[in-house]
Design a protein around this motif. Structure first.
Motif, PDB file in Angstrom:
ATOM      1  N   GLN B 288       0.837  -1.207   0.000  1.00 12.85           N
ATOM      2  CA  GLN B 288       0.000   0.000   0.000  1.00 12.85           C
ATOM      3  C   GLN B 288       0.871   1.256   0.000  1.00 12.85           C
ATOM      4  O   GLN B 288       0.626   2.209  -0.728  1.00 12.85           O
ATOM      5  CB  GLN B 288      -0.898  -0.021   1.231  1.00 12.85           C
ATOM      6  CG  GLN B 288      -1.791   1.188   1.341  1.00 12.85           C
ATOM      7  CD  GLN B 288      -2.759   1.071   2.510  1.00 12.85           C
ATOM      8  OE1 GLN B 288      -3.826   0.490   2.399  1.00 12.85           O
ATOM      9  NE2 GLN B 288      -2.347   1.609   3.643  1.00 12.85           N
ATOM     10  N   GLN B 289       1.926   1.250   0.823  1.00 12.51           N
ATOM     11  CA  GLN B 289       2.849   2.395   0.864  1.00 12.51           C
ATOM     12  C   GLN B 289       3.581   2.525  -0.475  1.00 12.51           C
ATOM     13  O   GLN B 289       3.817   3.630  -0.951  1.00 12.51           O
ATOM     14  CB  GLN B 289       3.850   2.203   2.025  1.00 12.51           C
ATOM     15  CG  GLN B 289       4.743   3.409   2.293  1.00 12.51           C
ATOM     16  CD  GLN B 289       4.087   4.444   3.198  1.00 12.51           C
ATOM     17  OE1 GLN B 289       2.883   4.683   3.124  1.00 12.51           O
ATOM     18  NE2 GLN B 289       4.879   5.072   4.054  1.00 12.51           N
ATOM     19  N   LEU B 290       3.924   1.396  -1.066  1.00 11.40           N
ATOM     20  CA  LEU B 290       4.590   1.397  -2.371  1.00 11.40           C
ATOM     21  C   LEU B 290       3.697   2.054  -3.423  1.00 11.40           C
ATOM     22  O   LEU B 290       4.175   2.661  -4.375  1.00 11.40           O
ATOM     23  CB  LEU B 290       4.909  -0.049  -2.778  1.00 11.40           C
ATOM     24  CG  LEU B 290       5.902  -0.290  -3.914  1.00 11.40           C
ATOM     25  CD1 LEU B 290       7.268   0.257  -3.583  1.00 11.40           C
ATOM     26  CD2 LEU B 290       5.987  -1.791  -4.226  1.00 11.40           C
ATOM     27  N   GLY B 291       2.397   1.959  -3.215  1.00 14.32           N
ATOM     28  CA  GLY B 291       1.441   2.553  -4.146  1.00 14.32           C
ATOM     29  C   GLY B 291       1.199   4.034  -3.922  1.00 14.32           C
ATOM     30  O   GLY B 291       0.416   4.652  -4.629  1.00 14.32           O
ATOM     31  N   ARG B 292       1.848   4.631  -2.924  1.00 16.52           N
ATOM     32  CA  ARG B 292       1.691   6.067  -2.679  1.00 16.52           C
ATOM     33  C   ARG B 292       2.950   6.768  -3.186  1.00 16.52           C
ATOM     34  O   ARG B 292       3.980   6.748  -2.507  1.00 16.52           O
ATOM     35  CB  ARG B 292       1.561   6.357  -1.183  1.00 16.52           C
ATOM     36  CG  ARG B 292       0.405   5.659  -0.454  1.00 16.52           C
ATOM     37  CD  ARG B 292       0.446   6.097   1.014  1.00 16.52           C
ATOM     38  NE  ARG B 292      -0.381   5.281   1.901  1.00 16.52           N
ATOM     39  CZ  ARG B 292      -1.639   5.597   2.230  1.00 16.52           C
ATOM     40  NH1 ARG B 292      -2.196   6.651   1.728  1.00 16.52           N
ATOM     41  NH2 ARG B 292      -2.309   4.824   3.062  1.00 16.52           N
ATOM     42  N   PRO B 293       2.881   7.424  -4.344  1.00 14.66           N
ATOM     43  CA  PRO B 293       4.096   8.001  -4.937  1.00 14.66           C
ATOM     44  C   PRO B 293       4.854   8.936  -3.982  1.00 14.66           C
ATOM     45  O   PRO B 293       6.079   8.927  -3.958  1.00 14.66           O
ATOM     46  CB  PRO B 293       3.579   8.767  -6.151  1.00 14.66           C
ATOM     47  CG  PRO B 293       2.269   8.134  -6.477  1.00 14.66           C
ATOM     48  CD  PRO B 293       1.698   7.623  -5.189  1.00 14.66           C
ATOM     49  N   ALA B 332       7.132   8.323  11.944  1.00 15.15           N
ATOM     50  CA  ALA B 332       6.064   9.299  11.704  1.00 15.15           C
ATOM     51  C   ALA B 332       5.621   9.331  10.247  1.00 15.15           C
ATOM     52  O   ALA B 332       4.540   9.830   9.948  1.00 15.15           O
ATOM     53  CB  ALA B 332       6.532  10.693  12.139  1.00 15.15           C
ATOM     54  N   ILE B 333       6.451   8.803   9.330  1.00 12.63           N
ATOM     55  CA  ILE B 333       5.974   8.729   7.941  1.00 12.63           C
ATOM     56  C   ILE B 333       5.511   7.316   7.571  1.00 12.63           C
ATOM     57  O   ILE B 333       4.832   7.131   6.574  1.00 12.63           O
ATOM     58  CB  ILE B 333       7.012   9.253   6.913  1.00 12.63           C
ATOM     59  CG1 ILE B 333       8.332   8.493   6.971  1.00 12.63           C
ATOM     60  CG2 ILE B 333       7.241  10.743   7.109  1.00 12.63           C
ATOM     61  CD1 ILE B 333       9.329   8.922   5.891  1.00 12.63           C
ATOM     62  N   LEU B 334       5.873   6.319   8.392  1.00 13.65           N
ATOM     63  CA  LEU B 334       5.370   4.959   8.145  1.00 13.65           C
ATOM     64  C   LEU B 334       4.006   4.736   8.794  1.00 13.65           C
ATOM     65  O   LEU B 334       3.143   4.054   8.244  1.00 13.65           O
ATOM     66  CB  LEU B 334       6.358   3.913   8.687  1.00 13.65           C
ATOM     67  CG  LEU B 334       7.703   3.772   7.976  1.00 13.65           C
ATOM     68  CD1 LEU B 334       8.608   2.797   8.737  1.00 13.65           C
ATOM     69  CD2 LEU B 334       7.522   3.298   6.532  1.00 13.65           C
ATOM     70  N   SER B 335       3.819   5.318   9.990  1.00 12.72           N
ATOM     71  CA  SER B 335       2.634   4.975  10.774  1.00 12.72           C
ATOM     72  C   SER B 335       1.295   5.414  10.167  1.00 12.72           C
ATOM     73  O   SER B 335       0.329   4.654  10.249  1.00 12.72           O
ATOM     74  CB  SER B 335       2.773   5.532  12.195  1.00 12.72           C
ATOM     75  OG  SER B 335       2.980   6.923  12.159  1.00 12.72           O
ATOM     76  N   PRO B 336       1.201   6.609   9.547  1.00 13.66           N
ATOM     77  CA  PRO B 336      -0.132   6.978   9.009  1.00 13.66           C
ATOM     78  C   PRO B 336      -0.589   6.034   7.906  1.00 13.66           C
ATOM     79  O   PRO B 336      -1.787   5.898   7.660  1.00 13.66           O
ATOM     80  CB  PRO B 336       0.081   8.395   8.455  1.00 13.66           C
ATOM     81  CG  PRO B 336       1.330   8.890   9.081  1.00 13.66           C
ATOM     82  CD  PRO B 336       2.174   7.680   9.313  1.00 13.66           C
ATOM     83  N   ASN B 337       0.348   5.365   7.266  1.00 15.88           N
ATOM     84  CA  ASN B 337      -0.017   4.376   6.253  1.00 15.88           C
ATOM     85  C   ASN B 337      -0.773   3.221   6.880  1.00 15.88           C
ATOM     86  O   ASN B 337      -1.650   2.626   6.269  1.00 15.88           O
ATOM     87  CB  ASN B 337       1.257   3.874   5.558  1.00 15.88           C
ATOM     88  CG  ASN B 337       0.982   2.730   4.593  1.00 15.88           C
ATOM     89  OD1 ASN B 337       0.169   2.855   3.696  1.00 15.88           O
ATOM     90  ND2 ASN B 337       1.654   1.601   4.804  1.00 15.88           N
TER      91      ASN B 337
END
Ligand code: SF4
Lengths: 246, 466
Positions: B288-293, B332-337
């Motif tokens: 899912q994170q990989l899909g967020r440019p 903080a940039i991994l968690s909202p995903n």
């Protein structure tokens, strides 16, 4: 060269002397600057709070205000960084691109555009230089300790050229002061603690006058210095370079 | 509860905050010295960044290449879509062995999947063999740092914990003696271990092997004594070739602790004759994170912890204030995903100073991603309503010069005439708890400017907005 002065809202309201010093310093350097009265803000406080969309009208107003000038100079690297980096959200018309490239922090403008490396005058005090993150890491106005042990930068050089000045050697040369815009109230506890630690570094190493080129950080640090009633003056670098005494 | 509130709890103990800040700053300075000593360090960062970008751009291919190579080496490869699958796979392997005693070396992935409580629930004893991990396991706490999991504890705290669990003398705080007690305790656990679980620092697509970096050698000891080795990895741990590995091992330990290299760099490629080796490859939100440019670069992370050590907020709020497996700027940039609502305050737990971006050995634009998460959260209405509305108001105010001029005058005048007690009351004004407000001047800059004799230089004719 048509130069406009951008005076961020908090400087306009609380630190007019910094705007005055900026204007006078530029004049001394042979660059008369004009202050367009319809200017307001760069929109950073909103965007950093997650409300970039609400900031777009402010961005547009900023571009309209300054599009006819060759340079837009501000005594605040943070606003300039915001214009350069985050106005990418606007449609990139010729005017938008021009304003983004024309925005300069005062010290950057003096060093890079005017290519002035030394200034006349004396300032026989021990001066602690606060490096603001957006100017340093964002606009590359000074070396970063993450990359090199060499402490060098535009403002350091200009200050060092004044007679009698002594620059404080800090334990942590470029740690953030904790202002961070709306961070200073949304994370008030951490923000204050960071500011107290920064001021303590200056106290420990003998700073008499605390300076920097970004008034927002200095406003926060001054608030802490005054609360602790420390015998330390806080001045914007434009005031020192313009020949003011503490 | 927001990060700010948890941070305030940490800050209550001012001396401990100072100690925590200085301890981690010491690590940051060690890192600096190690970095300065390698002239090509910045080139290495760029190379590592490009290798990771490349790998992520072809991740499907490299995963399949890895699987085929590993299977050819006699390794069992398992795929887990989420934490539940990961845990179930591991339990099944353990059950198949009829095992009940597990030793586990450091793995943030198994923390993320909450493997320990899951195994305990199913009657399996699992012992963390990394010293820091063992300490917090005794205390039933989460790690507060990804490399230094017990960094929030002083040696006296460890002494108390060992007194309770290992019977060391009360008040013992000598690190040497405490470590020796842990060593004796762990030795027995190692010898009894039937299945060894390890994390993975790097998985090499070309060879099908996995690489584990430790300072204590506990991964090797566990694996070599047990009958079965289970290595758990997220899909982002891949690198294409064995020759790429050197780029990362040179960066990892220097960035993490300032060492030139970790004490042990262990390669596990195939099982010893008569034993078993398994690799569990986990997604758990990563695709899912990989899909967020805007956020995919966060998957380049090699978990060195440098962004934590340098973060002025993390150093003063402690890892637990993030309430997420991976704390600090990268957390903080991994968690909202994973859970946007729960972790909505984390991207705001930063001044955006950018130091994290500058230390990151794989050049993740961490502070830019923090800024971008704020916009995503703002759009999704996950920021406090009061903030949202005041920002809308400001937006309108600041898009008009006339309205702005009036309101500024008003604020400044109000500040001058209101009593100090009112403008500085804590509930009234978060600024004033620790700071004085600026002293309002007699006139604003624009008022002063208007009074100056013209001509200051003639303005070019600015286009007045309609
Ligand atoms: S984001 Fe970068 S600095 Fe932070 S842990 Fe990951 S690799 Fe290290």
């Amino acid at each position: 060269m048509k130069v406009a002065l951008f005076v961020p809202c908090y400087i306009d309201q609380f630190y007019p002397q910094v705007g005055v010093a900026t204007l006078q310093l530029l004049e001394k350097l042979g660059v008369p600057a004009y202050f367009p009265a319809q200017q307001t803000c760069c929109g950073q406080p909103l965007a950093n709070s997650g409300c970039e969309r609400d900031a777009l009208p402010i961005y547009k107003h900023f571009v309209r205000t300054f599009q006819d000038y060759d340079y837009v100079v501000a005594p605040s690297g943070s606003c300039v960084y915001h214009v350069r980096k985050h106005f990418d959200k606007l449609e990139q018309t010729a005017e938008v691109q021009h304003v983004r490239g024309a925005a300069y922090d005062l010290i950057d403008f003096i060093s890079t555009v005017l290519q002035v490396e030394t200034l006349p005058g004396a300032f026989p005090h021990k001066v602690g230089l606060h490096l603001s993150c957006h100017g340093q890491r964002g606009l590359h106005q000074a070396n970063e300790s993450e990359l090199t042990p060499v402490r060098d930068g535009q403002l350091r050089r200009l200050l060092a050229s004044l007679d009698g000045i002594e620059l404080t050697h800090l334990n942590r040369n470029d740690e953030c002061c904790g202002f961070g815009g709306t961070f200073c109230v949304s994370e008030a506890g951490i923000s204050a603690r960071m500011g107290q630690d920064r001021v303590a570094d200056h106290v420990r190493n003998g700073t008499q006058v605390l300076t920097g080129s970004d008034m927002s950080c200095l406003m926060h640090l001054e608030g802490i210095v005054r609360r602790a009633q420390l015998p330390m003056r806080v001045m914007h670098a434009a005031e020192i370079l313009n020949g003011l005494t503490p | 509860m927001s990060h700010a509130l948890r941070a305030d709890q940490f800050l209550l103990d001012a001396d401990r905050t100072t100690w925590h800040d200085e301890t981690l700053w010491f690590v940051r300075e060690k890192r600096d010295r190690a970095v300065y000593a390698v002239p090509e360090f910045q080139a290495l960062r760029e190379l590592a960044s490009q290798i990771k970008d490349h790998t992520l751009s072809r991740l499907d291919r490299y995963l399949q290449e890895f699987e085929a190579a590993a299977q050819a080496n006699g390794v069992h490869v398992h795929w887990a879509a989420d934490a539940a699958e990961h845990n179930a796979i591991i339990l099944a392997i353990i059950r198949q062995q009829g095992a009940t005693r597990i030793v586990k070396s450091k793995s943030m992935l198994t923390e993320e999947c909450h493997l320990n409580p899951y195994l305990l629930q199913h009657g399996i004893e699992v012992v963390d063999t990394d010293l820091g991990e063992r300490i917090i396991q005794f205390r039933e706490e989460a790690p507060s740092h990804i490399v230094l999991p017990a960094i929030h504890l002083k040696k006296e705290d460890v002494g108390d914990t060992f007194h309770l669990h290992l019977g060391t003398e009360k008040g013992e705080s000598d690190p040497q003696r405490l470590t020796e007690a842990a060593r004796q305790h762990l030795r027995a656990k190692f010898l009894a271990g039937q299945v060894a679980i390890s994390g993975v620092n790097f998985a090499v697509a070309e060879t099908g092997g996995v690489v584990v970096c430790t300072n204590e050698g506990n991964a090797d000891l566990g694996v070599n004594l047990a009958q079965v080795h289970i290595a758990c990895m997220g899909i982002e741990k891949l690198i294409p070739r064995l020759t790429d590995l050197g780029v990362f091992t040179r960066l990892l330990a220097r960035s993490a602790t300032g060492q030139p290299v970790t004490t042990y760099t262990s390669h596990f490629t195939q099982p010893v004759a008569g034993k078993e080796m398994h690799v569990v490859i986990v997604d758990n939100g990563r695709t899912q994170q990989l899909g967020r440019p805007d956020f995919r670069a966060s998957l380049k992370c090699i978990r060195c912890g440098a962004c934590m050590n340098t973060c002025p907020v993390y150093r003063r709020s402690g890892g637990h204030s993030y309430d997420f497996t991976v704390p600090g700027p990268i957390g903080a940039i991994l968690s909202p995903n994973i859970d946007m609502k729960k972790h909505a305050s984390l991207p705001f737990a930063s001044t955006l100073c950018g130091s994290c971006t500058d230390v990151c050995p794989v050049k993740i634009d961490i502070h830019t991603q923090l800024y971008k998460w704020r916009q995503v959260l703002g759009e999704a209405n996950e920021i406090p309503a009061s903030k949202k509305w005041s920002m809308k108001f400001m937006g309108r105010l600041l898009a008009s010069a006339r309205v702005y001029g009036l309101s500024g005058q008003f604020a400044r005048k109000a500040l001058r005439f209101l009593p100090h007690g009112l403008t500085h009351a804590a509930s009234f004004n978060a600024w004033a708890v620790a700071r004085e407000l600026p002293e309002p001047p007699q006139q604003s800059f624009r008022e002063w400017y208007q009074q100056q004799p013209k001509p200051v230089p003639q303005p070019p004719q600015p286009q007045v907005p309609a």
